[in-house]
Scaffold this motif. Structure first.
Motif, mmCIF file in Angstrom:
data_model
loop_
_atom_site.group_PDB
_atom_site.id
_atom_site.type_symbol
_atom_site.label_atom_id
_atom_site.label_comp_id
_atom_site.label_asym_id
_atom_site.label_seq_id
_atom_site.Cartn_x
_atom_site.Cartn_y
_atom_site.Cartn_z
ATOM 1 N N ASP A 93 0.866 -1.180 0.000
ATOM 2 C CA ASP A 93 0.000 0.000 0.000
ATOM 3 C C ASP A 93 0.904 1.232 0.000
ATOM 4 O OD1 ASP A 93 -1.694 2.159 0.607
ATOM 5 O OD2 ASP A 93 -3.106 0.838 1.627
ATOM 6 N N VAL A 95 1.071 4.417 0.470
ATOM 7 C CA VAL A 95 0.451 5.635 1.015
ATOM 8 C C VAL A 95 1.351 6.859 0.778
ATOM 9 C CG1 VAL A 95 -0.472 6.757 3.090
ATOM 10 C CG2 VAL A 95 -0.653 4.279 2.838
ATOM 11 N N ARG A 119 -2.140 -1.837 -3.966
ATOM 12 C CA ARG A 119 -3.415 -1.098 -3.907
ATOM 13 C C ARG A 119 -3.186 0.305 -3.404
ATOM 14 N NH1 ARG A 119 -6.686 1.923 -1.662
ATOM 15 N NH2 ARG A 119 -5.089 1.938 -0.038
ATOM 16 N N ASN A 121 -4.773 4.721 -3.892
ATOM 17 C CA ASN A 121 -5.773 5.591 -4.520
ATOM 18 C C ASN A 121 -5.204 6.118 -5.841
ATOM 19 O OD1 ASN A 121 -4.244 7.977 -3.957
ATOM 20 N ND2 ASN A 121 -5.090 8.027 -1.870
ATOM 21 N N GLU A 124 -1.880 8.024 -5.842
ATOM 22 C CA GLU A 124 -0.740 7.154 -5.511
ATOM 23 C C GLU A 124 -0.351 6.261 -6.687
ATOM 24 O OE1 GLU A 124 -1.939 7.068 -0.754
ATOM 25 O OE2 GLU A 124 -2.649 5.482 -2.085
ATOM 26 N N VAL A 139 -2.069 12.191 1.652
ATOM 27 C CA VAL A 139 -2.457 10.783 1.567
ATOM 28 C C VAL A 139 -3.833 10.599 0.908
ATOM 29 C CG1 VAL A 139 -1.055 10.127 3.559
ATOM 30 C CG2 VAL A 139 -3.475 10.690 3.906
HETATM 31 MG MG LIG Z 1 -4.294 5.042 1.029
#
Ligand SMILES: [Mg+2]
Ligand SMILES: Nc1ncnc2c1ncn2[C@@H]1O[C@H](COP(=O)(O)OP(=O)(O)OP(=O)(O)O)[C@@H](O)[C@H]1O
Ligand SMILES: Cc1ncsc1CCO
Length: 269
Positions: A93, A95, A119, A121, A124, A139
């Motif tokens: 992830d 972030v 994974r 957003n 990112e 973030v």
């Molecule tokens: Mg996130």
């Protein structure tokens, strides 16, 4: 599609898989509670002195760079390289990808260790695909998930990982397919760490049956659906968070059958 997720959830609850999380200080408690509510067994362990031991006994590993520092990078690197060596599936992830050289350099090292699933957003995923173009704010995403689909395809081709972009529509890009999960609720963006929870739930399903694409879809879909269900009765972000744990705990086959909204199609690129 619902049938596969129903079966996987049943298997998960039966197996109670141990999920090793090296995650951020903001979401650690929420993530552990979400994994427990779903039916998995979380362990949060980030000392460089023990991460290899913990990877050895875990079904999967979830690495989340949310509150990064030098010693955490060392732990993440050791855990991820050991996971890759022994064939333990792991989720990255990313972030805050793009907000600092510290994060970008750590992410490049972790990408080179070949995560099973990534994974993030939209902001990112866009940053991961090209750090030089990053326009990340912090973030939280500043872009709609659909704008990161090409970047996700590029990342999938480069690293052979399954790429998930979260947002209004969650996209999952595998070597052959694109899967769209239409469940979710806008209020979910007002609770910190629900993307992190999605990554952790993917970890909970990974390693159940050696079908990483189906397992990834299950993790993403279960979080988005339970968030949507929770939002229907929540008065705001506080009760959403509480209702989400209850929705994970109570999730049943009939609800999955009725409420999941998933589309999948072959990649045409
Ligand atoms: Mg996130
Ligand atoms: N605009 C939206 N409409 C509906 N659901 C959404 C929307 N944005 C996010 N979600 C839901 O929230 C989940 C988490 O996605 P989000 O993109 O907010 O993660 P994130 O930014 O990584 O979060 P965090 O870093 O706080 O963990 C998604 O999988 C989806 O179910
Ligand atoms: C708010 C925040 N800051 C670093 S990590 C985190 C949790 C959401 O990813």
């Amino acid at each position: 599609m619902a049938h596969s997720i129903i079966k996987q959830l049943e298997e998960l609850r039966e197996l109670n898989p141990l999920v090793h999380n090296i995650t951020n200080l903001v979401v650690m408690n929420n993530t552990a509670n979400a994994l427990l509510a779903l039916g998995a067994s979380p362990v949060m362990a980030h000392s460089p002195a023990e991460v290899k031991n913990v990877v050895e006994i875990s079904r999967s590993l979830v690495i989340n760079i949310g509150t990064l520092s030098a010693s955490w990078i060392e732990s993440m690197y050791q855990a991820a390289s050991h996971a890759t060596t022994i064939g333990c599936p792991w989720v990255l992830d990313p972030v805050g990808a793009g907000i600092s050289a510290l994060r970008n350099d750590a992410l490049q090292q972790l990408l080179n260790l070949r995560p099973t699933v990534i994974r993030g957003n939209a902001s990112e995923i866009l940053a991961l695909a090209d750090f030089s173009q990053a326009t990340t704010k912090g973030v939280d995403s500043t872009a709609h998930s659909s704008t990161a689909l090409q970047a996700a395809i590029k990342l999938q081709n480069s690293y052979n990982a399954i790429i998930c972009v979260s947002g209004e529509i969650d996209y999952i890009v595998s070597a052959n397919e694109i899967i769209e999960v239409h469940n979710g609720h806008i209020m979910m963006t007002k609770v910190t760490g629900l993307g992190c929870t999605s990554s952790a739930l993917i970890g909970a399903f990974l390693g159940l049956r050696n079908d990483t694409v189906e397992e990834t879809i299950a993790g993403v879909a279960v979080l988005s659906l339970t968030g949507e269900l929770a939002a229907r009765t929540a008065k705001g972000p506080g009760s959403l968070q509480m209702h989400l744990l209850d929705a994970l705990y109570n999730l049943d086959p009939l609800t999955l059958q009725r409420e999941l909204s998933i589309q999948r199609y072959a990649r045409r690129d």
